[in-house]
Write a protein that holds these residues in place. Structure first.
Motif, short mmCIF file in Angstrom:
data_model
loop_
_atom_site.label_atom_id
_atom_site.label_comp_id
_atom_site.label_asym_id
_atom_site.label_seq_id
_atom_site.Cartn_x
_atom_site.Cartn_y
_atom_site.Cartn_z
N SER A 146 0.83 -1.21 0.00
CA SER A 146 0.00 0.00 0.00
C SER A 146 0.86 1.25 0.00
O SER A 146 0.58 2.22 -0.72
N LYS A 147 1.92 1.22 0.79
CA LYS A 147 2.80 2.39 0.86
C LYS A 147 3.55 2.58 -0.45
O LYS A 147 3.67 3.70 -0.95
N ALA A 152 -1.16 4.85 0.76
CA ALA A 152 -1.09 5.22 2.17
C ALA A 152 0.30 5.73 2.49
O ALA A 152 1.27 5.38 1.81
N VAL A 160 -2.57 2.89 8.27
CA VAL A 160 -2.80 2.46 6.89
C VAL A 160 -4.23 1.96 6.71
O VAL A 160 -4.88 2.24 5.71
N GLU A 163 -6.40 4.96 6.38
CA GLU A 163 -6.24 5.63 5.09
C GLU A 163 -6.94 4.90 3.97
O GLU A 163 -7.64 5.50 3.15
#
Length: 216
Positions: A146-147, A152, A160, A163
């Motif tokens: 995701s990052k 996020a 996370v 988000e």
DNA sequence: AACTCGGGGCA
DNA sequence: TGCCCAGAGTT
């Protein structure tokens, strides 16, 4: 392009990549999924399934499993990692299910997290896969992927989760969870992500060309 | 925030 | 072989 448009684009591509992504734990009741998910921490689903096929054949219900002592439970689940902790937690959880919840698996995150061995991730997995209640479980794969994809920025699973659930419609949380995990296991590896063969690379702020390394 | 539990997967 | 995990609890 807005963030939500970016997110929807990523999700659409993930849907075409992994149309069949799903929970790979084997279970036939909410109770069995709860136990299998507790067992799955830091372990592979294949290993857990191998073990639960025996376990659930003998002790399919909370009533049956609650009869086992911690020592007997250890013997039953030996072979999966962290088995001593898990045996203790499962024994206590069975007792609590019987004494506080009438032998049923509760359907709220708060109640589930009261159970020994059940944390943020396990609670959401049970809600989503046993009850079909929208929940987005964040594990290390989901956190990392995701990052990298720019969905996020937070550094903790709680951040996370907040988000992503704000970013996507609730109807997409469960599928998005499984697709991000599958992508993390197949392409977006922690150490050496295979960006060269990743269909998301053109849309990924972290995509590296061949030879470069990820810092995180 | 760091540490522990633990067998399996992977380089 | 050594390092890291489809985590959660404790210090």
């Amino acid at each position: 392009m807005s963030l939500s448009q970016h997110a929807q684009q990523i999700c659409d591509i993930l849907a075409t990549l992994y149309p069949q992504a799903h929970c790979e734990l084997e279970f036939s009741t909410p109770f069995q999924l709860l136990i299998a998910t507790i067992l799955s921490a830091q372990s592979t689903d294949a290993q857990v399934n191998k073990l639960t096929r025996r376990l659930f054949a003998k002790y399919p219900t909370v009533e049956a499993m609650a009869e086992l002592s911690v020592e007997e439970l250890e013997e039953q689940i030996k072979g999966v990692g962290l088995f001593r902790n898990k045996a203790k937690h499962i024994a206590a959880t069975c007792q609590l299910l019987l004494s506080e919840y009438g032998g049923e698996v509760p359907k709220t995150r708060e109640e589930l997290m009261q159970l020994p061995g059940v944390g943020r991730k396990t609670a959401n997995v049970v809600l989503a896969n046993a009850f079909g209640i929208p929940a987005f479980a964040v594990d290390t794969h989901v956190l990392r992927v995701s990052k990298r994809l720019g969905l996020a920025q937070g550094s903790t699973p709680d951040q996370v989760e907040a988000e992503i659930t704000a970013l996507l419609p609730a109807g997409q949380w469960i599928d998005a969870h499984h697709r991000l995990i599958w992508h993390g296991r197949r392409i977006c590896h922690a150490r050496n992500p295979r960006c060269g063969e990743c269909p998301l690379a053109p849309h990924c702020p972290s995509a590296k060309t061949e030879g470069e390394e990820h810092d995180e």
